[in-house]
Scaffold this motif. Structure first.
Motif, PDB file in Angstrom:
ATOM      1  N   ALA A  68      -8.717 -16.992   8.497  1.00  0.00           N
ATOM      2  CA  ALA A  68      -8.494 -15.563   8.640  1.00  0.00           C
ATOM      3  C   ALA A  68      -7.051 -15.290   9.022  1.00  0.00           C
ATOM      4  O   ALA A  68      -6.448 -16.020   9.789  1.00  0.00           O
ATOM      5  N   SER A  69      -6.523 -14.224   8.464  1.00  0.00           N
ATOM      6  CA  SER A  69      -5.146 -13.881   8.755  1.00  0.00           C
ATOM      7  C   SER A  69      -5.032 -12.527   9.426  1.00  0.00           C
ATOM      8  O   SER A  69      -3.994 -11.907   9.411  1.00  0.00           O
ATOM      9  N   ALA A  70      -6.127 -12.054   9.987  1.00  0.00           N
ATOM     10  CA  ALA A  70      -6.059 -10.773  10.660  1.00  0.00           C
ATOM     11  C   ALA A  70      -5.058 -10.835  11.796  1.00  0.00           C
ATOM     12  O   ALA A  70      -4.869 -11.845  12.445  1.00  0.00           O
ATOM     13  N   SER A  71      -4.431  -9.747  12.023  1.00  0.00           N
ATOM     14  CA  SER A  71      -3.403  -9.717  13.048  1.00  0.00           C
ATOM     15  C   SER A  71      -3.995  -9.809  14.429  1.00  0.00           C
ATOM     16  O   SER A  71      -5.168  -9.570  14.664  1.00  0.00           O
ATOM     17  N   SER A  72      -3.177 -10.177  15.329  1.00  0.00           N
ATOM     18  CA  SER A  72      -3.616 -10.273  16.712  1.00  0.00           C
ATOM     19  C   SER A  72      -3.618  -8.917  17.382  1.00  0.00           C
ATOM     20  O   SER A  72      -4.168  -8.745  18.435  1.00  0.00           O
ATOM     21  N   SER A  73      -2.978  -7.968  16.773  1.00  0.00           N
ATOM     22  CA  SER A  73      -2.802  -6.701  17.455  1.00  0.00           C
ATOM     23  C   SER A  73      -3.718  -5.615  16.937  1.00  0.00           C
ATOM     24  O   SER A  73      -3.868  -4.585  17.578  1.00  0.00           O
ATOM     25  N   GLY A  74      -4.362  -5.821  15.781  1.00  0.00           N
ATOM     26  CA  GLY A  74      -5.247  -4.805  15.270  1.00  0.00           C
ATOM     27  C   GLY A  74      -4.532  -3.489  15.057  1.00  0.00           C
ATOM     28  O   GLY A  74      -4.962  -2.456  15.539  1.00  0.00           O
ATOM     29  N   GLY A  75      -3.470  -3.510  14.317  1.00  0.00           N
ATOM     30  CA  GLY A  75      -2.700  -2.304  14.113  1.00  0.00           C
ATOM     31  C   GLY A  75      -1.854  -1.992  15.330  1.00  0.00           C
ATOM     32  O   GLY A  75      -1.659  -0.840  15.694  1.00  0.00           O
ATOM     33  N   ALA A  76      -1.370  -3.044  15.989  1.00  0.00           N
ATOM     34  CA  ALA A  76      -0.627  -2.869  17.219  1.00  0.00           C
ATOM     35  C   ALA A  76       0.549  -1.926  17.013  1.00  0.00           C
ATOM     36  O   ALA A  76       1.292  -2.023  16.050  1.00  0.00           O
ATOM     37  N   SER A  77       0.667  -1.023  17.919  1.00  0.00           N
ATOM     38  CA  SER A  77       1.766  -0.076  17.885  1.00  0.00           C
ATOM     39  C   SER A  77       1.860   0.513  19.270  1.00  0.00           C
ATOM     40  O   SER A  77       1.072   0.178  20.167  1.00  0.00           O
ATOM     41  N   SER A  78       2.815   1.381  19.431  1.00  0.00           N
ATOM     42  CA  SER A  78       2.938   2.000  20.738  1.00  0.00           C
ATOM     43  C   SER A  78       1.698   2.814  21.081  1.00  0.00           C
ATOM     44  O   SER A  78       1.372   3.001  22.252  1.00  0.00           O
ATOM     45  N   SER A  79       0.982   3.256  20.051  1.00  0.00           N
ATOM     46  CA  SER A  79      -0.229   4.037  20.295  1.00  0.00           C
ATOM     47  C   SER A  79      -1.476   3.174  20.378  1.00  0.00           C
ATOM     48  O   SER A  79      -2.544   3.674  20.746  1.00  0.00           O
ATOM     49  N   CYS A  80      -1.343   1.898  20.046  1.00  0.00           N
ATOM     50  CA  CYS A  80      -2.502   0.999  20.073  1.00  0.00           C
ATOM     51  C   CYS A  80      -2.072  -0.400  20.506  1.00  0.00           C
ATOM     52  O   CYS A  80      -2.143  -1.355  19.725  1.00  0.00           O
ATOM     53  N   PRO A  81      -1.611  -0.555  21.711  1.00  0.00           N
ATOM     54  CA  PRO A  81      -1.149  -1.876  22.162  1.00  0.00           C
ATOM     55  C   PRO A  81      -2.313  -2.844  22.351  1.00  0.00           C
ATOM     56  O   PRO A  81      -3.379  -2.457  22.837  1.00  0.00           O
ATOM     57  N   PHE A  82      -2.108  -4.078  21.943  1.00  0.00           N
ATOM     58  CA  PHE A  82      -3.121  -5.113  22.150  1.00  0.00           C
ATOM     59  C   PHE A  82      -3.094  -5.515  23.622  1.00  0.00           C
ATOM     60  O   PHE A  82      -2.017  -5.689  24.211  1.00  0.00           O
ATOM     61  N   PRO A  83      -4.241  -5.672  24.262  1.00  0.00           N
ATOM     62  CA  PRO A  83      -4.247  -5.978  25.697  1.00  0.00           C
ATOM     63  C   PRO A  83      -3.637  -7.342  25.994  1.00  0.00           C
ATOM     64  O   PRO A  83      -3.801  -8.288  25.233  1.00  0.00           O
ATOM     65  N   THR A  84      -2.929  -7.413  27.081  1.00  0.00           N
ATOM     66  CA  THR A  84      -2.356  -8.684  27.522  1.00  0.00           C
ATOM     67  C   THR A  84      -3.188  -9.308  28.639  1.00  0.00           C
ATOM     68  O   THR A  84      -3.115 -10.512  28.869  1.00  0.00           O
ATOM     69  N   ASP A  85      -3.972  -8.499  29.316  1.00  0.00           N
ATOM     70  CA  ASP A  85      -4.860  -9.029  30.357  1.00  0.00           C
ATOM     71  C   ASP A  85      -6.121  -9.617  29.722  1.00  0.00           C
ATOM     72  O   ASP A  85      -6.455  -9.321  28.575  1.00  0.00           O
ATOM     73  N   SER A  86      -6.794 -10.426  30.485  1.00  0.00           N
ATOM     74  CA  SER A  86      -8.047 -11.004  29.997  1.00  0.00           C
ATOM     75  C   SER A  86      -9.112  -9.917  29.869  1.00  0.00           C
ATOM     76  O   SER A  86      -9.200  -9.009  30.707  1.00  0.00           O
ATOM     77  N   VAL A  87      -9.883 -10.006  28.791  1.00  0.00           N
ATOM     78  CA  VAL A  87     -10.939  -9.032  28.551  1.00  0.00           C
ATOM     79  C   VAL A  87     -12.142  -9.740  27.942  1.00  0.00           C
ATOM     80  O   VAL A  87     -11.990 -10.672  27.151  1.00  0.00           O
ATOM     81  N   THR A  88     -13.312  -9.335  28.367  1.00  0.00           N
ATOM     82  CA  THR A  88     -14.556  -9.855  27.791  1.00  0.00           C
ATOM     83  C   THR A  88     -15.275  -8.724  27.073  1.00  0.00           C
ATOM     84  O   THR A  88     -15.575  -7.689  27.675  1.00  0.00           O
ATOM     85  N   LEU A  89     -15.511  -8.928  25.775  1.00  0.00           N
ATOM     86  CA  LEU A  89     -16.212  -7.940  24.960  1.00  0.00           C
ATOM     87  C   LEU A  89     -17.701  -8.274  24.914  1.00  0.00           C
ATOM     88  O   LEU A  89     -18.085  -9.351  24.445  1.00  0.00           O
ATOM     89  N   THR A  90     -18.506  -7.383  25.419  1.00  0.00           N
ATOM     90  CA  THR A  90     -19.960  -7.530  25.294  1.00  0.00           C
ATOM     91  C   THR A  90     -20.368  -6.955  23.935  1.00  0.00           C
ATOM     92  O   THR A  90     -20.161  -5.775  23.663  1.00  0.00           O
ATOM     93  N   TRP A  91     -20.951  -7.819  23.099  1.00  0.00           N
ATOM     94  CA  TRP A  91     -21.175  -7.489  21.691  1.00  0.00           C
ATOM     95  C   TRP A  91     -22.656  -7.499  21.374  1.00  0.00           C
ATOM     96  O   TRP A  91     -23.303  -8.539  21.415  1.00  0.00           O
ATOM     97  N   TRP A  92     -23.189  -6.334  21.039  1.00  0.00           N
ATOM     98  CA  TRP A  92     -24.579  -6.232  20.604  1.00  0.00           C
ATOM     99  C   TRP A  92     -24.600  -6.196  19.080  1.00  0.00           C
ATOM    100  O   TRP A  92     -24.059  -5.278  18.456  1.00  0.00           O
ATOM    101  N   HIS A  93     -25.221  -7.208  18.478  1.00  0.00           N
ATOM    102  CA  HIS A  93     -25.442  -7.167  17.036  1.00  0.00           C
ATOM    103  C   HIS A  93     -26.885  -7.529  16.734  1.00  0.00           C
ATOM    104  O   HIS A  93     -27.626  -7.967  17.624  1.00  0.00           O
TER     105      HIS A  93
END
Length: 469
Positions: A62-87
Motif C-alpha cells: 500500500a502506498s497510502a500517505s501517512s497523513s491522509g490528506g495532511a495539511s494545515s487543516s488536517c494535520p496527522f497526529p503526532t501523539d499516540s492514538v488508539t482507534l477503536t474499530w467496529w466492523h
C-alpha cells in the motif's frame, strides 16, 4: 428475521444490515449510485499534497500517505492514538483481512494502534445509536450511508472529514456521494454493490435456453422451459425477507421514471400510479410460481439448502442477489468448479414500463469516524481505499467490487467481471429503498413486501405501506 435486523451476508462471512434510514433528508435518495467502475472520475492516484509512506506494507504494498490528506487543516497526529474499530467481519477471510490491514497501517504509523471489535451485523442497528448517545463511541464503525448516516450525524458525534478527504475522495467516483450529508463527508465507502440474476449456465443449457433473458416476457418463457425440464427456475431466501424486496424495487425502477422514484422517496409518499403498477407486475410474477417449494422458510445464505446454496449446488437455475453472492457460495457447496457454471444478467426490462429499463439497484459498505478518532481515522480510510489495499481486499475475497475503480484489475472471476462491465453501462444505480427511506417507512415497506410474497396485501397496500408513514 425481522425487518428491523435484516442483514445480508457478504464476502468472507461478512454481513450487512439493510441500514437504517433517515427522515426528511432528500440527499441520499437523490443519490443515483453510478458506481465507481463506470465513473469518468478516475482515481486521483492517491492523496495530493501528501507524501508517500516510507514504511509501506510488504504484503499489500500500500502506498497510502501517512497523513491522509495532511495539511494545515488536517494535520496527522503526532501523539499516540488508539482507534477503536467496529466492523462486521466476524469470520475469515474478512476478519483476518481487516486485522492485517490494521497491522500494516500500524507498521507504517507506530503511533496509531487499533482496538478491533468485530460485531455481528444485526447488532449495529442497536449498538451504534446507543454508542452515539454515550460519551464513549468507537473511533470508527461500519457505515452504509444514506438515511442511517444522516440520522447518526444528528447526534453530533460523527467527524466531518471533509477537510481530510477532499484531496483524494474523487478516486471513489460519484457513488461515494451517498456517504455525504449536506455536502459534507461523514463516511467513506470501501466497496459498492449491485443486484442482478445469478444463473446456472448448465441448467439453462439443459432446458434449451441459449441466452439469458433481456425482457420479462423472455424470463417468463425461460421459467416455463425450466419447469418443463424439471428444474426449479428461481431460488429465493424468503425466510430472511430482505431478498423479496429486490423484486418489487426493481419493478418500481422499471415502471417509474427516475424523477418519480427520487421525489417519492424524498417525500416518503408512493402515490404515483406507477408504484401500484409495480405491485401488479410483482403479483403476475408470483403467480408464475418461479420459486422453490417452501421458499418462505428458506434462508438466503445459511447452508447448502439456502437460496444461495441451491444455486451453488445446481438445485435451482437462478437467484436475484447482490454481486457478493459469488463470494458467499463457495462455502455452501462441495463442487469446487461451481463458479465455472455461473453466469449473470441484469434485471430484465418491462415492456411498456415508464421507468428506466437500464437502472440498477444497489448500495455499498463503508466506515464513519467519530469526534474522538483524531485525524488518524480519515488517514486510515484513505489507506483502506488506496488501490493496493483495495486489490489486497479483493484478492482475499473480502471485497467483491472495490470502491476504488483502479483496483478492479484484481477481479479475476469472469462472471464478476461481467457484473463490473454491466455497472459501467447502467444509467443510475438506485440505493436500496429501505436504506433510502426513513427508518419506519423502510421497515414498513419491507414488511409489506414480505407479506405480499406470503399471500397477504395488494399492489395498492404495498404502495400505501410507505405513504401511510
Amino acid at each position: 428475521m425481522s425487518t428491523s435486523s435484516e442483514d445480508r451476508r457478504l464476502p468472507g462471512g461478512w454481513t450487512r444490515t439493510k441500514a437504517r434510514r433517515r427522515a426528511g433528508l432528500a440527499l441520499a435518495v437523490a443519490v443515483a449510485l453510478t458506481v465507481a467502475a463506470c465513473s469518468s472520475g478516475k482515481s486521483t492516484g492517491g492523496s495530493s499534497g501528501t507524501s508517500p509512506s516510507a514504511g509501506g506494507s510488504s504484503s499489500t504494498n500500500a502506498s497510502a500517505s501517512s497523513s491522509g490528506g495532511a495539511s494545515s487543516s488536517c494535520p496527522f497526529p503526532t501523539d499516540s492514538v488508539t482507534l477503536t474499530w467496529w466492523h462486521n467481519a466476524t469470520a475469515d477471510p474478512g476478519k483476518a483481512a481487516w486485522q492485517k490491514t490494521a497491522d500494516d497501517f500500524h507498521a507504517q504509523h507506530p503511533n496509531v494502534s487499533f482496538n478491533i471489535v468485530p460485531i455481528q451485523n444485526e447488532q449495529f442497528t442497536t449498538k451504534v445509536p446507543a454508542a452515539l448517545e454515550s460519551n464513549n463511541p468507537p473511533s470508527l464503525y461500519q457505515q452504509w450511508g444514506g438515511g442511517s448516516e444522516a440520522t447518526q450525524v444528528k447526534s453530533g458525534k460523527l467527524m466531518d472529514m471533509t477537510a481530510c478527504v477532499s484531496s483524494w475522495v474523487d478516486r471513489l467516483g460519484p457513488s461515494a456521494k451517498g456517504w455525504q450529508v449536506d455536502g459534507k463527508w461523514y463516511g467513506i465507502p470501501y466497496d459498492y454493490h449491485i443486484v442482478g440474476f445469478w444463473y446456472r449456465t448448465d441448467l439453462f443449457q439443459k432446458a434449451g435456453i441459449t441466452s439469458p433473458p433481456k425482457t420479462m416476457d423472455e424470463l417468463y418463457q425461460d421459467i416455463d422451459k425450466l419447469k418443463a425440464a424439471g428444474i426449479t427456475p428461481i431460488a429465493l431466501g424468503g425466510k430472511d425477507r430482505w431478498p423479496d424486496a429486490f423484486y418489487w424495487e426493481y419493478f418500481v425502477l422499471r415502471e417509474c421514471p427516475k424523477d418519480t422514484v427520487t421525489s417519492s422517496i424524498a417525500n416518503v409518499k408512493f402515490s404515483d400510479p406507477c408504484f401500484v403498477k409495480a405491485g401488479q407486475d410483482m403479483k403476475k410474477f408470483l403467480d408464475a410460481k418461479p420459486f422453490q417449494t417452501g421458499f418462505l422458510g428458506t434462508p438466503a445464505q445459511q447452508g447448502a439448502g439456502s437460496s444461495a446454496g441451491l444455486v451453488a449446488n445446481g438445485k435451482a437455475a437462478m437467484e436475484l442477489q447482490g454481486d457478493w453472492e459469488i463470494l458467499v457460495m463457495p462455502s455452501l457447496t462441495q463442487d469446487k468448479n461451481f463458479a465455472s457454471k455461473l453466469g449473470w444478467f441484469p434485471f430484465p426490462s418491462v415492456s411498456g414500463g415508464a421507468g428506466d429499463q437500464n437502472a440498477g439497484l444497489g448500495g455499498g459498505d463503508g466506515f464513519s469516524c467519530t469526534y474522538k478518532a483524531t485525524n488518524a481515522c480519515p488517514a486510515f480510510l484513505e489507506y483502506i481505499t488506496s488501490a493496493d489495499v483495495q486489490r489486497y481486499l479483493v484478492k482475499q475475497s473480502a471485497v467483491s467490487l472495490p470502491s476504488n475503480s483502479e483496483a478492479s484489475d484484481a477481479i479475476t472471476d469472469p462472471t464478476l467481471k461481467t457484473v463490473l462491465q454491466y455497472i459501467g453501462t447502467v444509467s443510475y444505480n438506485q440505493l436500496y429503498f429501505d436504506q433510502a427511506l426513513p427508518t419506519d417507512a423502510g421497515q414498513a415497506l419491507d414488511s409489506a413486501v414480505a407479506d405480499f410474497f406470503a399471500g397477504s396485501g395488494s399492489p395498492e397496500s404495498l404502495a400505501a405501506s410507505v405513504s401511510s408513514k
